[in-house]
Design an enzyme around this catalytic site. Structure first.
Site, PDB file in Angstrom:
ATOM      1  N   ALA A 243      49.313  39.806 -35.090  1.00 21.34           N
ATOM      2  CA  ALA A 243      50.046  40.476 -36.158  1.00 21.34           C
ATOM      3  C   ALA A 243      51.444  40.963 -35.785  1.00 21.34           C
ATOM      4  O   ALA A 243      52.320  41.056 -36.648  1.00 21.34           O
ATOM      5  CB  ALA A 243      49.234  41.657 -36.683  1.00 21.34           C
ATOM      6  N   ALA A 244      51.681  41.339 -34.524  1.00 22.29           N
ATOM      7  CA  ALA A 244      52.999  41.869 -34.153  1.00 22.29           C
ATOM      8  C   ALA A 244      54.066  40.778 -34.321  1.00 22.29           C
ATOM      9  O   ALA A 244      53.774  39.597 -34.142  1.00 22.29           O
ATOM     10  CB  ALA A 244      52.975  42.376 -32.715  1.00 22.29           C
ATOM     11  N   GLY A 246      54.896  42.566 -37.102  1.00 19.25           N
ATOM     12  CA  GLY A 246      54.421  43.274 -38.276  1.00 19.25           C
ATOM     13  C   GLY A 246      55.086  42.947 -39.589  1.00 19.25           C
ATOM     14  O   GLY A 246      54.752  43.546 -40.616  1.00 19.25           O
ATOM     15  N   GLY A 247      56.019  42.002 -39.605  1.00 18.09           N
ATOM     16  CA  GLY A 247      56.679  41.657 -40.866  1.00 18.09           C
ATOM     17  C   GLY A 247      55.703  41.161 -41.912  1.00 18.09           C
ATOM     18  O   GLY A 247      55.727  41.606 -43.070  1.00 18.09           O
ATOM     19  N   LYS A 248      54.810  40.256 -41.516  1.00 19.66           N
ATOM     20  CA  LYS A 248      53.835  39.720 -42.469  1.00 19.66           C
ATOM     21  C   LYS A 248      52.736  40.738 -42.753  1.00 19.66           C
ATOM     22  O   LYS A 248      52.248  40.838 -43.885  1.00 19.66           O
ATOM     23  CB  LYS A 248      53.256  38.406 -41.941  1.00 19.66           C
ATOM     24  N   ASP A 293      42.152  40.120 -28.238  1.00 21.65           N
ATOM     25  CA  ASP A 293      42.613  38.738 -28.039  1.00 21.65           C
ATOM     26  C   ASP A 293      42.214  37.922 -29.261  1.00 21.65           C
ATOM     27  O   ASP A 293      41.013  37.734 -29.524  1.00 21.65           O
ATOM     28  CB  ASP A 293      41.975  38.178 -26.771  1.00 21.65           C
ATOM     29  N   CYS A 362      56.125  29.288 -37.150  1.00 28.08           N
ATOM     30  CA  CYS A 362      57.565  29.233 -37.417  1.00 28.08           C
ATOM     31  C   CYS A 362      58.198  28.149 -36.538  1.00 28.08           C
ATOM     32  O   CYS A 362      59.115  28.405 -35.775  1.00 28.08           O
ATOM     33  CB  CYS A 362      58.220  30.595 -37.169  1.00 28.08           C
TER      34      CYS A 362
END
Length: 397
Positions: A243-244, A246-248, A293, A362
């Site tokens: 997740a980091a 954290g934009g999404k 993890d 990305c």
């Protein structure tokens, strides 16, 4: 060195850190440019990003003019001078030459810098045509192995357009956070597209009170499409793997109106702490950050939706991370694909029957398109004006 502007002196330090110490360009620039006036900081960024992007081309030029080995400081000074002469508008040639020579001192190599830059100023440079992968790699400054890979996957015309776009400035895009009330008149000038705000010009995001209040955050339009593709609904239970920063994660929370539960997985404790602070700033109160993890994640409480956004080669973000083109290797891509499969396996195992899984990277890399399905899209910098992403969706029966 007294005759050198702070921007050029800073740029030299950053470029040397990138290519001699393996530093990341954006992080090294942030550290070295601290305290510079805005104009000097902006010039330093243009110089650093330009040299890092164009290193392949600049090295090709240097090899045709210099004899023997150059001292690292001399070579970096020469790169900066060539970048200004050939690629930066609004820079006086005499300033580009004289300050690059000063940067190379006290090495005797400063005479080589002076001679080469003056010759290039007089005669220009005749770069190879980009009608072959080898020529395109030199002309557009990308590793030849990567150009050949894209040439095969995308075709020659698309590849040439992509290479050129990768050396252009990145879009200036923010996400407006719907969890924080903000007067539209307070937002910087730009074009709205859903939650995205594509800015008309430069804007100090991190220094803005709107950023501190959680009303805005920098995020490309491509990245914002990912959370919308997940399509989380208020009240649902959502898992965000890897997740980091954290934009999404925070966008998912906003799309849910802050209602429901998001479990955000991050393996590294430091990044998890930063993610928690981001969620607090963005008022994403329905996010629980878990240090774990993602490639080994298991749960006995399946989720309605899972976003698997695993580590990838990042080749869709070369405009904002220009040094990635020199870091990524074919071997790294192969190793990442193995990790991506492991994370996908865990993502599927965490999904309830009838749930939705979205896989996102990305990058522009066929080998990393680990989830293939009827529901998928790809963004490309030259076609869409935003980062390159591959995103696919599957629904569990």
């Amino acid at each position: 060195m007294s005759a050198v502007t702070p921007a050029r002196a800073t740029a030299l330090r950053v470029v040397r850190r990138v290519f001699e110490q393996g530093a990341y360009a954006d992080r090294a620039l942030r550290a070295e440019a601290e305290g510079l006036e805005p104009r000097e900081r902006a010039l330093a960024k243009r110089l650093v990003f330009g040299v890092v992007q164009r290193k392949g081309t600049l090295d090709w030029i240097v090899a045709r003019h210099a004899k023997g080995r150059l001292d690292p400081a001399v070579r970096a000074s020469l790169w900066l001078g060539l970048e200004q002469l050939l690629y930066l508008d609004g820079i006086a040639a005499h300033a580009a030459i004289s300050e690059s020579v000063e940067l190379a001192k006290p090495s005797p190599g400063h005479k080589v810098v002076n001679a080469i830059l003056r010759k290039v100023q007089r005669e220009g440079v005749d770069l190879p045509s980009d009608d072959t992968p080898q020529g395109a790699a030199v002309r557009h400054s990308h590793p030849e192995w990567l150009v050949r890979r894209w040439w095969q996957e995308l075709g020659a015309e698309e590849t040439r357009a992509l290479l050129a776009a990768n050396n252009a400035p990145a879009e200036l895009s923010l996400r407006v956070n719907t969890l924080v009330a903000v007067d539209p008149a307070e937002l910087p000038p730009g074009r709205r597209e859903d939650d995205a705000l594509v800015l008309d010009g430069p804007f100090d995001v991190a220094g803005s009170p709107l950023f501190a209040a959680g009303a805005i955050t920098p995020q490309s339009r491509a990245a914002q499409r990912v959370s919308r593709f997940v399509d989380p609904q208020p009240g649902e239970r959502v898992l965000d793997l890897c997740a980091a920063p954290g934009g999404k994660t925070t966008h998912l929370a906003a799309l849910m109106g802050g209602r429901g539960e998001i479990v955000a997985i991050e393996q590294h404790a430091g990044r998890a702490g930063a993610l928690q602070r981001t969620c607090a700033r963005m008022r994403a109160d329905n996010v629980t950050v878990v240090v774990a993890d993602a490639s080994r994640f298991q749960t006995d409480r399946p989720f309605d939706r899972v976003l698997a956004d695993p580590p990838c080669s990042g080749l869709g973000t070369l405009r904002t991370h220009p040094d990635l083109r020199w870091r990524v290797t074919e071997d790294l891509i192969a190793r990442l694909a193995v990790l991506q499969d492991e994370i996908l396996r865990c993502a599927r195992g965490a999904l309830r029957p009838g749930g939705t899984l979205v896989y996102s990277t990305c990058t522009i890399s066929r080998a990393e398109e680990r989830l293939r399905g009827d529901e998928r899209f790809q963004t490309l910098p030259h076609r869409d004006g935003t980062d390159g992403f591959y995103v696919a969706r599957e629904r569990r029966a």
